[in-house]
Design an enzyme around this catalytic site. Structure first.
Site, PDB file in Angstrom:
ATOM      1  N   HIS A   1      -0.201   5.908   9.213  1.00  0.00           N
ATOM      2  CA  HIS A   1       0.610   4.705   9.445  1.00  0.00           C
ATOM      3  C   HIS A   1       2.079   4.952   9.066  1.00  0.00           C
ATOM      4  CE1 HIS A   1       1.095   0.168   9.341  1.00  0.00           C
ATOM      5  NE2 HIS A   1       2.131   0.541   8.585  1.00  0.00           N
ATOM      6  N   GLU A   2       2.283   5.486   7.880  1.00  0.00           N
ATOM      7  CA  GLU A   2       3.658   5.686   7.409  1.00  0.00           C
ATOM      8  C   GLU A   2       4.364   6.782   8.195  1.00  0.00           C
ATOM      9  OE1 GLU A   2       4.523   3.291   5.680  1.00  0.00           O
ATOM     10  OE2 GLU A   2       2.532   2.649   5.002  1.00  0.00           O
TER      11      GLU A   2
ATOM     12  N   HIS B   1       5.676   5.481  11.432  1.00  0.00           N
ATOM     13  CA  HIS B   1       6.942   4.754  11.264  1.00  0.00           C
ATOM     14  C   HIS B   1       8.161   5.673  11.232  1.00  0.00           C
ATOM     15  CE1 HIS B   1       5.816   0.609  10.631  1.00  0.00           C
ATOM     16  NE2 HIS B   1       5.128   0.813   9.514  1.00  0.00           N
TER      17      HIS B   1
ATOM     18  N   GLY C   1       0.849  -1.190   0.000  1.00  0.00           N
ATOM     19  CA  GLY C   1       0.000   0.000   0.000  1.00  0.00           C
ATOM     20  C   GLY C   1       0.877   1.229   0.000  1.00  0.00           C
ATOM     21  N   ALA C   2       1.926   1.157   0.820  1.00  0.00           N
ATOM     22  CA  ALA C   2       2.849   2.274   0.942  1.00  0.00           C
ATOM     23  C   ALA C   2       4.103   1.785   1.641  1.00  0.00           C
ATOM     24  CB  ALA C   2       2.207   3.387   1.765  1.00  0.00           C
ATOM     25  N   MET C   3       5.155   2.591   1.588  1.00  0.00           N
ATOM     26  CA  MET C   3       6.405   2.206   2.242  1.00  0.00           C
ATOM     27  C   MET C   3       7.007   3.417   2.923  1.00  0.00           C
ATOM     28  SD  MET C   3       8.647  -0.080   2.977  1.00  0.00           S
ATOM     29  CE  MET C   3      10.012   0.391   4.039  1.00  0.00           C
ATOM     30  N   GLU C   4       7.395   3.214   4.186  1.00  0.00           N
ATOM     31  CA  GLU C   4       7.767   4.332   5.060  1.00  0.00           C
ATOM     32  C   GLU C   4       9.199   4.834   4.894  1.00  0.00           C
ATOM     33  OE1 GLU C   4       7.088   1.145   6.109  1.00  0.00           O
ATOM     34  OE2 GLU C   4       8.473   0.531   7.690  1.00  0.00           O
ATOM     35  N   ASN C   5       9.804   4.691   3.724  1.00  0.00           N
ATOM     36  CA  ASN C   5      11.176   5.180   3.518  1.00  0.00           C
ATOM     37  C   ASN C   5      11.362   6.523   4.224  1.00  0.00           C
ATOM     38  OD1 ASN C   5      11.417   3.091   1.460  1.00  0.00           O
ATOM     39  ND2 ASN C   5      10.111   4.443   0.258  1.00  0.00           N
TER      40      ASN C   5
ATOM     41  N   GLU D   1       5.071  -3.177  12.776  1.00  0.00           N
ATOM     42  CA  GLU D   1       3.840  -3.038  11.996  1.00  0.00           C
ATOM     43  C   GLU D   1       2.601  -2.975  12.875  1.00  0.00           C
ATOM     44  OE1 GLU D   1       3.883  -1.965   9.274  1.00  0.00           O
ATOM     45  OE2 GLU D   1       5.782  -2.545   8.385  1.00  0.00           O
TER      46      GLU D   1
HETATM   47 ZN   LIG Z   1       3.954  -0.339   8.229  1.00  0.00          ZN
END
Ligand SMILES: [Zn+2]
Ligand SMILES: *[C@@H]1O[C@H](CO)[C@@H](O)[C@H](O)[C@H]1NC(C)=O
Ligand SMILES: *[C@@H]1O[C@H](CO)[C@@H](O)[C@H](O)[C@H]1NC(C)=O
Ligand SMILES: *[C@@H]1O[C@H](CO)[C@@H](O)[C@H](O)[C@H]1NC(C)=O
Ligand SMILES: *[C@@H]1O[C@H](CO)[C@@H](O)[C@H](O)[C@H]1NC(C)=O
Ligand SMILES: *[C@@H]1O[C@H](CO)[C@@H](O)[C@H](O)[C@H]1NC(C)=O
Length: 942
Positions: A377-378, A381, A341-345, A400
């Protein structure tokens, strides 16, 4: 990573051999770079051995390069990475990137071996080793690429000295494939022109596919990133742009963008992107917030909503964590091809388009909620996960689960009128109960040594980690109180910033917070939480109002199965019980009379509740006569608990069905959604049987009241005011149409026809589109389907595409569904990121189910190889296509499928196959036992 959307990486089976064409420019780049770094090269030693791959051997081995974990002998400090992605294919049609990387590492323990991760990279120059201390570096004896364990092993003539630092320099070329992993490419069309984006997805183990690195989360370092790119494009990375210059390299005019060095961070959080995207921005204090997307999407204002909530959410987390946002900028970017869905880079968060882009006219409130929760959410993180990182993937659940819990808190700050925090009960608690009640479930925490290979790491990104993690952390925060919980959280983050932890480190800090507060849990945080974290499953608490006894038992959906794993705690938990009678929540104090009792207020506890029969009857009566005295979340809970207790044979199925009788007068979303979720199972089991007719009649009768309620409220012209009311409006329409209520089907048919007559003006309200499209396509034929396909191809808003894509699976003509199944394996028609979810949608249609199953069986090898050996979504795919299975024949087919494909494997779907077999077995028993009763009840529901 954003939950619910699972990585589905393609393994590179691309058999195309790269021809010499690419090499010329590679060398040119390396020349430029070696001029820049020539001053550093005094100690450089030419290797004597060539780069080789090892001779395959069947002998088991204890050699370090045959282990999946890096030895602790070397510790990376800084990297300088320069990458040049080519957005045009080379003469052979291959997209590539070229790179140079130097890593400075400290030798912790003497060794004559440098083991560094490198996957699918071809070295274009002998790697060189330089000593940074006074002693010269040892000479490189040989370099061996270990493709299985994804290492480059550099064997040295002499040992590296402990305490000394060295620099390893490499030059390499990799493929910029469309495989959604590592450094990869995404494609889209704008004004008829094909555009290519180079982007990354490193988590969990694909940074090594972009440059050689010590690719483990605890191997934190500082990264100096430089990207070469066309001057007409923009380069982004984790840090701010430090320098941009135009240079000519090998007759190519390029921009060289150098980024400020990162903070000390893990490799899986890196990101590099080259695109011609547009952006919008906002500055809050000194922090720069930007949203990037396709220019067309930015110009259409689709980034505005994301921009408007980001600042609020970031500020909320700064307070919640009591740590300032650690970076000078926060970029978020929507990519046309993205698997999770997404990535918290860190500082450059990547999203799939539907998770970031919002169009007031076209997107639904569900799209909006998804965007605000995924952003929360991201952003959560950026501290929990990025600033403080788990040491190894076995503790992923903490990372997570935590983000999946606090995303509701962050989203609530941005949308305070939505009551969004309540929805965790449906979206996470109830959802994961269904899985965690299987004997083949697993504990939240795994041992480090159980999670070794990339595909094992992929497998921990599952519903247990996200949703059970979120549920037990919510419970913990609730019984400690939010004040104590955040107190412990804040000292934990402060103490471990830029460092790594194991989950018990958090317990320790929470314990300190407990000790300095008046909160008095009966045992230590660790003692209580061990039971929830180290053993799988959860209890059903039984309250007997006759005797006043409360007991607990491990809840298994199929009580005849045995849990897969023994538990040192004997499947007993420390259970925080909250309860109510009449209206007020009470302290734990036993007093029983003839009145009803209800436990687990707002389902803050991770357990189900059962009662003696008398109390169940009293609860049913309250629901019918004065349901308001039961909190709305608990009205949803009573239904979900009853249906699941019935499934496990603990209470009668008819008692569960009776919990839905009050829906005739219920208008709240949560109870309805809970009932529909549970009745879904009845549809799956019975929509091919004689139960179907009476069931449709019953559900139709119940939903009629709701449909009328919304007709009276807004006559389908305006939105109901409340967020969850809007959801329930959709439920009313969807179910009324699917049960054949004429007022509904006529409405839907008219809307869809109007649209077909004038495709440029879609008269259907954004919220209602999914339901309307599905209903119209199900009732229609080829003409409707082809129209939907045309609109799908034309749509420029990703969420609109998704709605059409799902709705096309509602068709009822087999040939249309078979043709659609074929489309899923053609990435020109259906993007790879969407292939498995499309197949799952088709399988959830009763007509599509057998077609999808045949299709997956016939194409397993191809799907498996195309869509990833180490991928996330196989478990979804397998669960999705088998969830209706309820006959002996289907069970045999499933077992046959498992055995026939054992040699190919199931990757991250391995556990799902087992779960499917278990589920099918349970379904067979359940149907046998319940079909008669259920049929009778639906005919005569009392
Ligand atoms: Zn996550
Ligand atoms: C890495 O790059 C930075 C800035 O570009 C430079 O100061 C530093 O010396 C480089 N380090 C190495 C090991 O090449
Ligand atoms: C790397 O080398 C292999 C084997 O020679 C070749 O098949 C592959 O195409 C090369 N990859 C790139 C990106 O050059
Ligand atoms: C690089 O070249 C592009 C295109 O000619 C130009 O627009 C840009 O301003 C130049 N950038 C720098 C830093 O010189
Ligand atoms: C990281 O944490 C470990 C274990 O708590 C500690 O020994 C180490 O000194 C810390 N490192 C840094 C850079 O703070
Ligand atoms: C239960 O949830 C509702 C809705 O969010 C809330 O208003 C109520 O205060 C909660 N009750 C308790 C006892 O926390």
């Amino acid at each position: 990573m954003g939950k619910g959307f699972f990585i589905n990486k393609t393994v590179g089976i691309v058999g195309i051999v790269l021809a010499a064409g690419a090499i010329a420019t590679i060398i040119a780049l390396s020349v430029v770079y070696s001029q820049e770094k020539s001053k550093n090269n005094e100690n450089e030693v030419k290797p004597t051995g060539a780069v080789t791959t090892p001779v395959p051997t069947t002998e088991p081995s204890n050699e370090p390069w045959d282990q999946w974990r890096l030895p602790q002998t070397l510790s990376p400090q800084t990297y300088n990475v320069t990458l040049w992605p080519r957005l045009q294919p080379d003469a052979t049609g291959l997209y590539i990137f070229r790179g140079l990387s130097s890593v400075v590492f400290r030798c912790v323990e003497k060794t004559n071996l440098i083991l560094i991760h490198s996957n699918k990279l071809n070295m274009t120059l002998q790697p060189t080793l330089t000593a940074l201390g006074s002693k010269p570096a040892p000479i490189i004896e040989s370099i061996v690429m270990h493709t299985k364990t994804q290492y480059m092993a550099i064997h040295l003539k002499d040992e590296l000295t402990a305490g000394e630092s060295y620099e390893l320099y490499t030059e390499f070329v990799g493929e910029l494939a469309d495989d959604l992993g590592g450094f990869y490419r995404s494609e889209y069309y704008e004004n008829g022109v094909k555009k290519v984006v180079a982007t990354t997805q490193m988590q969990a183990t694909d940074a090594r596919k972009a440059f050689p690195c010590f690719d483990e989360p605890a191997m934190k370092a500082v990264f100096h990133i430089t990207l070469y790119h066309d001057p007409a494009t923009v380069a982004l990375s984790n840090g701010e742009i430090a320098l941009k210059v135009n240079i000519t390299v090998d007759d190519t005019f390029v921009t060289r963008t150098t980024f400020a060095p990162t903070e000390v961070m893990s490799t899986y959080l890196l990101a590099f992107i080259v695109s011609d995207f547009g952006f919008i921005e906002q500055n809050i204090d000194k922090l720069q917030i930007r949203i990037f997307a396709r220019q067309e999407a930015i110009n259409a204002g689709q980034g505005e909503y994301a921009l408007s909530v980001t600042g609020t959410i970031l500020k909320f987390f700064e307070d919640y964590y009591n740590v300032p946002y650690p970076l000078p900028k926060s970029d978020q970017i929507a990519l046309p091809d993205f698997n999770a869905g997404a990535m918290e880079n860190w500082g450059l968060i990547t999203y799939r388009e539907t998770a970031l882009l919002y169009d007031e006219e076209i997107s639904s409130n569900g799209n909006k909620e998804r965007i605000v929760t995924i952003i929360a959410h991201e952003l959560a993180h950026q501290w929990f996960g990025n600033l403080v990182t788990i040491r190894w993937w076995n503790d992923l659940w903490l990372n997570e689960g935590f983000a999946s819990y606090v995303e509701y808190l962050g989203a609530d700050k941005a949308e305070p009128t939505w009551n969004i925090k309540d929805l965790i009960v449906l979206n996470d608690v109830h959802r994961v109960f269904a899985i965690d009640a299987l004997a083949s479930s697993h504990p939240l925490s795994s041992k480090e040594e159980e999670i070794q290979r990339p595909e094992q790491i992929s497998e921990v990104f599952d519903t247990i980690s996200y949703s059970k993690g979120a549920s037990v952390l919510r419970m913990l925060s609730d019984f400690l109180t939010e004040t104590v919980f955040t107190q412990g959280l804040q000292t934990y983050l402060d103490h471990f910033k830029f460092n790594n932890t194991v989950y018990t480190d958090l317990w320790e800090h929470l314990q300190r917070a407990v000790d300095s507060s008046t909160s008095t849990p009966p045992r230590s945080v660790q003692d209580i939480m061990d039971r929830w974290v180290l053993q799988m499953g959860f209890p059903v608490v039984t309250i007997n109002t006759e005797t006043g006894q409360i007991t607990q038992e491990h809840f298994l959906l199929d009580p005849e199965t045995k849990p897969d794993r023994p538990s040192e705690f004997n499947y007993e938990w420390f259970v925080p019980i909250s309860w109510t009678k009449k209206e007020a929540a009470q302290p734990l104090y036993w007093l029983f009379d003839d009145n009803w009792v209800l436990a687990n207020i707002n389902v803050t506890g991770y357990y189900r509740v059962n009662y003696d029969n008398e109390n169940w009857e009293r609860l049913l009566n309250v629901l019918q006569t004065s349901r308001q005295s039961i909190p709305v979340i608990n009205r949803a809970q009573i239904i979900d608990d009853a249906f699941n207790l019935a499934k496990a044979g603990i209470i009668e199925t008819t008692l569960a069905l009776r919990t839905t009788l009050f829906l005739a007068s219920e208008t709240e979303y949560m109870p309805w959604e809970s009932a529909l979720d549970n009745l879904d199972y009845f549809y799956l089991m019975f929509d091919r049987t004689e139960v179907y007719g009476p069931m449709q009649t019953y559900v139709g009768n119940k939903v009629e009241g709701l449909f009328d309620y919304f007709t009276r409220l807004t006559n389908w012209e305006n939105l109901p005011p409340g967020h969850t009311d809007q959801y329930n409006q959709v439920n009313a329409l969807r179910v009324a149409c699917s049960t054949g209520l004429e007022a509904c089907t006529t409405l839907v048919k008219t809307w869809f026809e109007q649209w077909m007559e004038n495709p440029n003006v879609n008269p259907i309200k954004a919220n209602l589109r999914s339901a309307v499209y599905c209903s119209a396509i199900a009732a229609g034929g080829e003409k409707e389907w082809n129209f939907a396909w045309e609109m799908f191809e034309k749509a420029t808003v990703a969420s609109e595409k998704d709605k059409l894509r799902a709705a096309m699976a509602c068709a009822t003509e087999p040939w249309l569904l078979n043709r659609y199944l074929k489309y899923t394996l053609d990435s020109n028609k259906i993007r790879k990121q969407d292939a498995t979810s499309t197949i799952i949608s088709i399988a959830s249609n009763v007509v599509g189910q057998p077609l999808a199953w045949d299709f997956v069986r016939a194409n397993w090898e191809y799907i498996f190889k195309q869509y990833g050996g180490g991928s996330f979504s196989f478990s979804n795919l397998i669960n999705g296509i088998t969830k209706r299975f309820s006959t002996e024949f289907e069970l045999q087919q499933l077992i046959q499928f498992r055995d026939d494909n054992a040699h190919i494997g199931f990757g991250s779907g391995t556990l799902a196959i087992q779960q499917s077999i278990e589920r099918t077995t349970a379904n067979i028993k359940w149907v046998k036992k319940n079909q008669e009763t259920v049929l009778e009840w639906f005919i005569n529901p009392l």
